[in-house]
Design a protein around this motif. Structure first.
Motif, PDB file in Angstrom:
ATOM      1  N   ARG A 159       0.850  -1.188   0.000  1.00 19.05           N
ATOM      2  CA  ARG A 159       0.000   0.000   0.000  1.00 19.05           C
ATOM      3  C   ARG A 159       0.890   1.244   0.000  1.00 19.05           C
ATOM      4  O   ARG A 159       1.983   1.233   0.566  1.00 19.05           O
ATOM      5  CB  ARG A 159      -0.913   0.020   1.225  1.00 19.05           C
ATOM      6  CG  ARG A 159      -1.918   1.184   1.214  1.00 19.05           C
ATOM      7  CD  ARG A 159      -3.016   0.949   2.237  1.00 19.05           C
ATOM      8  NE  ARG A 159      -3.782  -0.258   1.919  1.00 19.05           N
ATOM      9  CZ  ARG A 159      -4.627  -0.840   2.769  1.00 19.05           C
ATOM     10  NH1 ARG A 159      -4.802  -0.345   3.982  1.00 19.05           N
ATOM     11  NH2 ARG A 159      -5.280  -1.929   2.405  1.00 19.05           N
ATOM     12  N   ALA A 160       0.397   2.293  -0.657  1.00 18.01           N
ATOM     13  CA  ALA A 160       1.099   3.576  -0.676  1.00 18.01           C
ATOM     14  C   ALA A 160       0.095   4.662  -0.304  1.00 18.01           C
ATOM     15  O   ALA A 160      -1.037   4.642  -0.776  1.00 18.01           O
ATOM     16  CB  ALA A 160       1.701   3.841  -2.050  1.00 18.01           C
ATOM     17  N   ASN A 161       0.507   5.595   0.542  1.00 16.30           N
ATOM     18  CA  ASN A 161      -0.393   6.638   1.036  1.00 16.30           C
ATOM     19  C   ASN A 161       0.241   8.012   0.837  1.00 16.30           C
ATOM     20  O   ASN A 161       1.352   8.268   1.301  1.00 16.30           O
ATOM     21  CB  ASN A 161      -0.694   6.397   2.516  1.00 16.30           C
ATOM     22  CG  ASN A 161      -1.785   7.302   3.060  1.00 16.30           C
ATOM     23  OD1 ASN A 161      -1.719   8.511   2.939  1.00 16.30           O
ATOM     24  ND2 ASN A 161      -2.789   6.699   3.683  1.00 16.30           N
ATOM     25  N   ASP A 162      -0.478   8.909   0.137  1.00 15.99           N
ATOM     26  CA  ASP A 162       0.035  10.258  -0.152  1.00 15.99           C
ATOM     27  C   ASP A 162      -0.284  11.264   0.951  1.00 15.99           C
ATOM     28  O   ASP A 162       0.260  12.375   0.943  1.00 15.99           O
ATOM     29  CB  ASP A 162      -0.547  10.774  -1.469  1.00 15.99           C
ATOM     30  CG  ASP A 162      -0.094   9.951  -2.666  1.00 15.99           C
ATOM     31  OD1 ASP A 162       1.118   9.708  -2.789  1.00 15.99           O
ATOM     32  OD2 ASP A 162      -0.956   9.556  -3.482  1.00 15.99           O
ATOM     33  N   ASP A 163      -1.180  10.931   1.880  1.00 20.27           N
ATOM     34  CA  ASP A 163      -1.547  11.787   3.009  1.00 20.27           C
ATOM     35  C   ASP A 163      -1.760  13.252   2.606  1.00 20.27           C
ATOM     36  O   ASP A 163      -1.194  14.167   3.201  1.00 20.27           O
ATOM     37  CB  ASP A 163      -0.490  11.699   4.110  1.00 20.27           C
ATOM     38  CG  ASP A 163      -0.973  12.338   5.424  1.00 20.27           C
ATOM     39  OD1 ASP A 163      -2.181  12.230   5.720  1.00 20.27           O
ATOM     40  OD2 ASP A 163      -0.144  12.953   6.125  1.00 20.27           O
ATOM     41  N   GLY A 164      -2.544  13.465   1.557  1.00 19.47           N
ATOM     42  CA  GLY A 164      -2.884  14.832   1.172  1.00 19.47           C
ATOM     43  C   GLY A 164      -1.983  15.462   0.128  1.00 19.47           C
ATOM     44  O   GLY A 164      -2.318  16.512  -0.423  1.00 19.47           O
ATOM     45  N   GLU A 165      -0.831  14.864  -0.143  1.00 21.89           N
ATOM     46  CA  GLU A 165       0.005  15.344  -1.239  1.00 21.89           C
ATOM     47  C   GLU A 165      -0.694  14.987  -2.567  1.00 21.89           C
ATOM     48  O   GLU A 165      -1.574  14.124  -2.589  1.00 21.89           O
ATOM     49  CB  GLU A 165       1.391  14.693  -1.188  1.00 21.89           C
ATOM     50  CG  GLU A 165       2.225  15.060   0.025  1.00 21.89           C
ATOM     51  CD  GLU A 165       2.890  16.430  -0.077  1.00 21.89           C
ATOM     52  OE1 GLU A 165       2.295  17.342  -0.692  1.00 21.89           O
ATOM     53  OE2 GLU A 165       3.993  16.598   0.472  1.00 21.89           O
ATOM     54  N   PRO A 166      -0.321  15.637  -3.684  1.00 19.69           N
ATOM     55  CA  PRO A 166      -0.923  15.273  -4.970  1.00 19.69           C
ATOM     56  C   PRO A 166      -0.807  13.769  -5.247  1.00 19.69           C
ATOM     57  O   PRO A 166       0.177  13.131  -4.867  1.00 19.69           O
ATOM     58  CB  PRO A 166      -0.092  16.088  -5.976  1.00 19.69           C
ATOM     59  CG  PRO A 166       0.366  17.274  -5.194  1.00 19.69           C
ATOM     60  CD  PRO A 166       0.612  16.766  -3.809  1.00 19.69           C
ATOM     61  N   THR A 167      -1.825  13.222  -5.876  1.00 15.64           N
ATOM     62  CA  THR A 167      -1.898  11.777  -6.121  1.00 15.64           C
ATOM     63  C   THR A 167      -0.611  11.232  -6.745  1.00 15.64           C
ATOM     64  O   THR A 167      -0.109  11.777  -7.732  1.00 15.64           O
ATOM     65  CB  THR A 167      -3.089  11.451  -7.040  1.00 15.64           C
ATOM     66  OG1 THR A 167      -4.272  11.952  -6.433  1.00 15.64           O
ATOM     67  CG2 THR A 167      -3.228   9.954  -7.235  1.00 15.64           C
ATOM     68  N   ASN A 168      -0.093  10.172  -6.135  1.00 15.48           N
ATOM     69  CA  ASN A 168       1.098   9.451  -6.607  1.00 15.48           C
ATOM     70  C   ASN A 168       2.391  10.265  -6.545  1.00 15.48           C
ATOM     71  O   ASN A 168       3.387   9.889  -7.163  1.00 15.48           O
ATOM     72  CB  ASN A 168       0.902   8.915  -8.031  1.00 15.48           C
ATOM     73  CG  ASN A 168      -0.184   7.864  -8.100  1.00 15.48           C
ATOM     74  OD1 ASN A 168      -0.390   7.114  -7.144  1.00 15.48           O
ATOM     75  ND2 ASN A 168      -0.893   7.813  -9.215  1.00 15.48           N
ATOM     76  N   SER A 169       2.380  11.377  -5.797  1.00 10.77           N
ATOM     77  CA  SER A 169       3.599  12.187  -5.706  1.00 10.77           C
ATOM     78  C   SER A 169       4.457  11.821  -4.500  1.00 10.77           C
ATOM     79  O   SER A 169       5.604  12.269  -4.390  1.00 10.77           O
ATOM     80  CB  SER A 169       3.247  13.678  -5.624  1.00 10.77           C
ATOM     81  OG  SER A 169       2.589  13.976  -4.397  1.00 10.77           O
ATOM     82  N   ALA A 170       3.920  11.005  -3.593  1.00  6.51           N
ATOM     83  CA  ALA A 170       4.652  10.684  -2.363  1.00  6.51           C
ATOM     84  C   ALA A 170       4.705   9.181  -2.101  1.00  6.51           C
ATOM     85  O   ALA A 170       5.779   8.574  -2.079  1.00  6.51           O
ATOM     86  CB  ALA A 170       4.014  11.404  -1.180  1.00  6.51           C
ATOM     87  N   GLY A 171       3.521   8.567  -1.886  1.00  2.75           N
ATOM     88  CA  GLY A 171       3.494   7.138  -1.575  1.00  2.75           C
ATOM     89  C   GLY A 171       4.101   6.283  -2.668  1.00  2.75           C
ATOM     90  O   GLY A 171       4.861   5.345  -2.395  1.00  2.75           O
ATOM     91  N   ALA A 172       3.802   6.594  -3.920  1.00  3.28           N
ATOM     92  CA  ALA A 172       4.304   5.787  -5.044  1.00  3.28           C
ATOM     93  C   ALA A 172       5.827   5.827  -5.162  1.00  3.28           C
ATOM     94  O   ALA A 172       6.468   4.776  -5.305  1.00  3.28           O
ATOM     95  CB  ALA A 172       3.639   6.218  -6.350  1.00  3.28           C
TER      96      ALA A 172
END
Length: 205
Positions: free
Chosen positions: A71-84
């Motif tokens: 699982r990857a979670n961006d926690d409010g950052e733009p989609t797929n810019s953090a968790g991915a």
């Protein structure tokens, strides 16, 4: 993830964390060994407490060996810019049973999606490079069922082989749950199947 002799790579312990800076934004990255999804939430909550001014605590994890999940979670950052990009580093290092979390404290300058991807990826990479990465053996668990007169014979096999007892119940009939390395599984199964009156069944992960 698993090679022919049943090994996988993970981190040996939780890291102290590293700090990566990009245009005054601060990225605090941590790695953790994990094997249960229930452990994720408390870890993330502890990081939020540790960095109360953090705008985001983004993370990614991968667990399992034969049956992997992630699982990857961006926690409010733009989609797929953090968790991915964090998860990308887990894949790049070939790890499993690991969590990487990155707390970001905004420095006043927007980084843009490309800048965020680069920053989270770099923070995750640095965290892994500073972590202790180890190779572990894949373990397989079995349940043995047999009558009490066979106990000494079963225990002799357990003592003579690299087998760990997880749980045992000697009330009426005997039930023992054991754990052993994947590379020893087939041979061990055959030994117990060769003892008349002993049933052996593989336990789900």
């Amino acid at each position: 993830m698993e090679n022919k002799i049943g090994l996988y790579k993970t981190v040996s312990k939780a890291s102290d964390g590293i700090l990566y800076k990009d245009r005054k934004s601060k990225f605090y990255a941590y790695t953790f060994p994990v094997t249960n999804e229930k452990n994720i939430k408390p870890i993330i909550e502890n990081i939020r407490k540790k960095h109360p001014t953090a705008n985001h605590v983004c993370y990614a994890w991968r667990m399992g060996v034969e049956k992997q999940r992630h699982r990857a979670n961006d926690d409010g950052e733009p989609t797929n810019s953090a968790g991915a990009p964090i998860y990308g580093q887990i894949k790049s290092f070939g790890l499993t049973n690991v969590l990487i979390a990155v707390a970001r404290i905004f420095g006043g300058t927007k980084l843009g999606v490309g800048g965020l991807i680069s920053a989270y990826r770099t923070a995750a990479q640095l965290a892994l490079e500073s972590s202790s990465i180890i190779e572990k053996s894949v373990k397989v668990n079995y349940k043995l069922c047999f009558s009490y007169p066979l106990l000494s014979k079963v225990m002799r096999v357990i003592k003579q082989n690299p087998i760990e007892i997880i749980k045992q119940d000697m009330s009426l009939d005997c039930t023992i749950e054991i754990s052993l390395k994947l590379k020893d599984a087939a041979q061990t199964e055959n030994i117990f199947k060769g003892i008349h009156g002993v049933s052996i069944s593989k336990l789900d992960d």
